[in-house]
Design a protein around this motif. Sequence first.
Motif, PDB file in Angstrom:
ATOM      1  N   LEU A 114       0.825  -1.210   0.000  1.00  0.00           N
ATOM      2  CA  LEU A 114       0.000   0.000   0.000  1.00  0.00           C
ATOM      3  C   LEU A 114       0.861   1.262   0.000  1.00  0.00           C
ATOM      4  O   LEU A 114       0.548   2.243  -0.681  1.00  0.00           O
ATOM      5  CB  LEU A 114      -0.921   0.004   1.220  1.00  0.00           C
ATOM      6  N   SER A 115       1.946   1.243   0.777  1.00  0.00           N
ATOM      7  CA  SER A 115       2.815   2.413   0.872  1.00  0.00           C
ATOM      8  C   SER A 115       3.406   2.787  -0.480  1.00  0.00           C
ATOM      9  O   SER A 115       3.583   3.961  -0.798  1.00  0.00           O
ATOM     10  CB  SER A 115       3.938   2.133   1.883  1.00  0.00           C
ATOM     11  N   ALA A 116       3.702   1.752  -1.295  1.00  0.00           N
ATOM     12  CA  ALA A 116       4.285   2.013  -2.615  1.00  0.00           C
ATOM     13  C   ALA A 116       3.283   2.676  -3.561  1.00  0.00           C
ATOM     14  O   ALA A 116       3.679   3.349  -4.524  1.00  0.00           O
ATOM     15  CB  ALA A 116       4.785   0.703  -3.215  1.00  0.00           C
ATOM     16  N   LYS A 117       1.985   2.512  -3.290  1.00  0.00           N
ATOM     17  CA  LYS A 117       0.942   3.050  -4.173  1.00  0.00           C
ATOM     18  C   LYS A 117       0.369   4.372  -3.660  1.00  0.00           C
ATOM     19  O   LYS A 117      -0.240   5.124  -4.431  1.00  0.00           O
ATOM     20  CB  LYS A 117      -0.193   2.043  -4.318  1.00  0.00           C
ATOM     21  N   LEU A 118       0.542   4.641  -2.363  1.00  0.00           N
ATOM     22  CA  LEU A 118      -0.047   5.849  -1.762  1.00  0.00           C
ATOM     23  C   LEU A 118       0.703   7.098  -2.224  1.00  0.00           C
ATOM     24  O   LEU A 118       1.935   7.143  -2.204  1.00  0.00           O
ATOM     25  CB  LEU A 118       0.012   5.737  -0.236  1.00  0.00           C
ATOM     26  N   ARG A 119      -0.038   8.113  -2.628  1.00  0.00           N
ATOM     27  CA  ARG A 119       0.559   9.361  -3.098  1.00  0.00           C
ATOM     28  C   ARG A 119       0.211  10.493  -2.139  1.00  0.00           C
ATOM     29  O   ARG A 119      -0.864  10.480  -1.511  1.00  0.00           O
ATOM     30  CB  ARG A 119       0.041   9.706  -4.506  1.00  0.00           C
ATOM     31  N   PRO A 120       1.102  11.475  -2.011  1.00  0.00           N
ATOM     32  CA  PRO A 120       0.807  12.616  -1.130  1.00  0.00           C
ATOM     33  C   PRO A 120      -0.510  13.274  -1.519  1.00  0.00           C
ATOM     34  O   PRO A 120      -0.788  13.498  -2.696  1.00  0.00           O
ATOM     35  CB  PRO A 120       2.003  13.557  -1.368  1.00  0.00           C
ATOM     36  N   GLY A 121      -1.325  13.557  -0.514  1.00  0.00           N
ATOM     37  CA  GLY A 121      -2.602  14.201  -0.764  1.00  0.00           C
ATOM     38  C   GLY A 121      -3.749  13.247  -1.003  1.00  0.00           C
ATOM     39  O   GLY A 121      -4.903  13.682  -1.097  1.00  0.00           O
ATOM     40  N   ASP A 122      -3.467  11.943  -1.129  1.00  0.00           N
ATOM     41  CA  ASP A 122      -4.548  10.970  -1.320  1.00  0.00           C
ATOM     42  C   ASP A 122      -5.458  10.939  -0.094  1.00  0.00           C
ATOM     43  O   ASP A 122      -4.982  11.011   1.042  1.00  0.00           O
ATOM     44  CB  ASP A 122      -3.978   9.564  -1.543  1.00  0.00           C
ATOM     45  N   ASP A 123      -6.753  10.838  -0.348  1.00  0.00           N
ATOM     46  CA  ASP A 123      -7.697  10.625   0.750  1.00  0.00           C
ATOM     47  C   ASP A 123      -7.536   9.201   1.245  1.00  0.00           C
ATOM     48  O   ASP A 123      -7.709   8.251   0.468  1.00  0.00           O
ATOM     49  CB  ASP A 123      -9.133  10.862   0.270  1.00  0.00           C
ATOM     50  N   MET A 124      -7.195   9.032   2.528  1.00  0.00           N
ATOM     51  CA  MET A 124      -6.845   7.717   3.047  1.00  0.00           C
ATOM     52  C   MET A 124      -8.001   6.723   2.925  1.00  0.00           C
ATOM     53  O   MET A 124      -7.821   5.592   2.480  1.00  0.00           O
ATOM     54  CB  MET A 124      -6.394   7.820   4.505  1.00  0.00           C
ATOM     55  N   GLN A 125      -9.210   7.135   3.330  1.00  0.00           N
ATOM     56  CA  GLN A 125     -10.344   6.217   3.275  1.00  0.00           C
ATOM     57  C   GLN A 125     -10.649   5.783   1.847  1.00  0.00           C
ATOM     58  O   GLN A 125     -10.884   4.611   1.576  1.00  0.00           O
ATOM     59  CB  GLN A 125     -11.574   6.874   3.912  1.00  0.00           C
ATOM     60  N   GLY A 126     -10.627   6.764   0.944  1.00  0.00           N
ATOM     61  CA  GLY A 126     -10.875   6.440  -0.453  1.00  0.00           C
ATOM     62  C   GLY A 126      -9.789   5.546  -1.029  1.00  0.00           C
ATOM     63  O   GLY A 126     -10.077   4.623  -1.807  1.00  0.00           O
ATOM     64  N   PHE A 127      -8.546   5.815  -0.641  1.00  0.00           N
ATOM     65  CA  PHE A 127      -7.425   5.005  -1.122  1.00  0.00           C
ATOM     66  C   PHE A 127      -7.546   3.562  -0.645  1.00  0.00           C
ATOM     67  O   PHE A 127      -7.403   2.620  -1.431  1.00  0.00           O
ATOM     68  CB  PHE A 127      -6.107   5.606  -0.635  1.00  0.00           C
ATOM     69  N   LEU A 128      -7.815   3.388   0.650  1.00  0.00           N
ATOM     70  CA  LEU A 128      -7.918   2.037   1.197  1.00  0.00           C
ATOM     71  C   LEU A 128      -9.069   1.271   0.572  1.00  0.00           C
ATOM     72  O   LEU A 128      -8.959   0.066   0.284  1.00  0.00           O
ATOM     73  CB  LEU A 128      -8.076   2.094   2.717  1.00  0.00           C
ATOM     74  N   LYS A 129     -10.169   1.956   0.330  1.00  0.00           N
ATOM     75  CA  LYS A 129     -11.316   1.311  -0.307  1.00  0.00           C
ATOM     76  C   LYS A 129     -10.963   0.865  -1.724  1.00  0.00           C
ATOM     77  O   LYS A 129     -11.313  -0.238  -2.149  1.00  0.00           O
ATOM     78  CB  LYS A 129     -12.507   2.258  -0.332  1.00  0.00           C
ATOM     79  N   SER A 130     -10.251   1.734  -2.446  1.00  0.00           N
ATOM     80  CA  SER A 130      -9.887   1.420  -3.830  1.00  0.00           C
ATOM     81  C   SER A 130      -8.909   0.249  -3.911  1.00  0.00           C
ATOM     82  O   SER A 130      -8.830  -0.438  -4.935  1.00  0.00           O
ATOM     83  CB  SER A 130      -9.267   2.641  -4.511  1.00  0.00           C
ATOM     84  N   GLN A 131      -8.170   0.004  -2.815  1.00  0.00           N
ATOM     85  CA  GLN A 131      -7.189  -1.078  -2.794  1.00  0.00           C
ATOM     86  C   GLN A 131      -7.760  -2.382  -2.235  1.00  0.00           C
ATOM     87  O   GLN A 131      -7.037  -3.352  -2.053  1.00  0.00           O
ATOM     88  CB  GLN A 131      -5.962  -0.654  -1.971  1.00  0.00           C
TER      89      GLN A 131
END
Length: 344
Positions: free
Chosen positions: A265-282
Motif C-alpha cells: 500500500l505504501s508504494a501506491k499511496l501518493r501525497p494528498g490521497d484521501d486515506m479512506q478512499g485510497f484504502l477502499k480502492s485497494q
Amino acid sequence: MKATQRDYAQAARKAGDKLRIFFFCGADEAGASAAVQKVVATLEAPGERLELTGAELRSDPVRLVDEARSTSLFGDARHIFARVSGEEALTALQAYCDLADNGEADEAWPIFIVATSATDKSRSAKLLIKRSDSLVAVFYPPDLRSVTADVRAMADAAGLRLSGNVAERIAHAAGLDVRLAQSEVDKLALYLDASPQSPKQATPEDFDVIGASTEEDGFMPLVNAALGGEVRKLPGELRRLREVSLNPVGVALALERRAAQLASLSAKLRPGDDMQGFLKSQGVFFREHREVGDQLQRWSGGKLERLVPRLAELHRSLLSNSQMAELILSQELAQIARYAAARR
C-alpha cells in the motif's frame, strides 16, 4: 523459467521432471509456502522433507548440494525445503548450478526455496530464471477478494458449500493468510462431516461455532497493538496471548502479512490521497481502515523494508526455539510497539 503466482502450478506441470529448483519469492510468504505444498503434492514420490534455514545455507553453502544428492535415512525419496531471507541462498544456488551444468546433479532431489524479502530482480532469481531446471515465481500480497476466491476453491475441494458471506469471513478471520484459511476450512469440513463424496452446506452459524476462537481471540488485536504503537494496550494483549494459548508462529505470520500489506500500500499511496478512499480502492476490508490507515502513517517505505526481513527472522527464531517462542515473540512485539509509538 519464470512464472506468476497465478500460473506457477501450470508451469510446473508442463515442465514435469525437468525441474529441480523451485524459487518462490515476493512479499506474500504465506502464499509462497502454500505454493510449495501444492507442488510437493504433485510429485510422484515427494518422500521425506529435509528443512534448511537461510543461516545454514549462508554459513555452509555446499550443504545444499550435499543434501540434494544424498539419500534419506531409509533410502527413500526426499525433497529439500529452505526458508531464507533475501540473498541468503545465493552462494549455495551458485554451487548447485555449477554442478548441474557439469552433469553432476541429474539425479538430485527437488529443492524448494521460499525467499522472503527477495524478488524476481534479486541475484538469486536472475541466476535461475533462464535455467530449464528451475522455476522462479513471485508472490504478491493478496487482497480480500482473491483470498475469498481461494477459500471457495478450498471449500469445493473439501465438499463444503458456502452460503452468504462465510467465505469472506473465513478469509478475514485468517488475516488473508491462505494457510490459516485452509485450517479453518478443514475444521469446518470436519465439524460438518463433509467430504467430496458427501458435500454439506455450511452456514454462518456453523462458522460461528468453529471460528469463534479465531475471530474473538485472534491475532489481529495483538498485531494492531504492536504496529500501531499502542504500548499501553500491548501488555493486555500479551496476557491474552498466554491465557488463550495463541500460537506464536501464527501471530508472527499475521505480523508478516500485515507488514507486506503495508509495504504494498505504501508504494501506491501518493501525497494528498484521501486515506479512506485510497484504502477502499485497494480492497482493504472496511473494518480495518482505521488500523491500516494509522499504521501506514507510522511506517514509511524505508522502515518497512527493514521491518519485513526482521519479521522473517522472528519467524525462523520461533520455529527453532519452540520452548522459548512466547518469550521471544513478546520481546519483539514490545520493541516494535515502542518504535511505532515514537513515530507519532
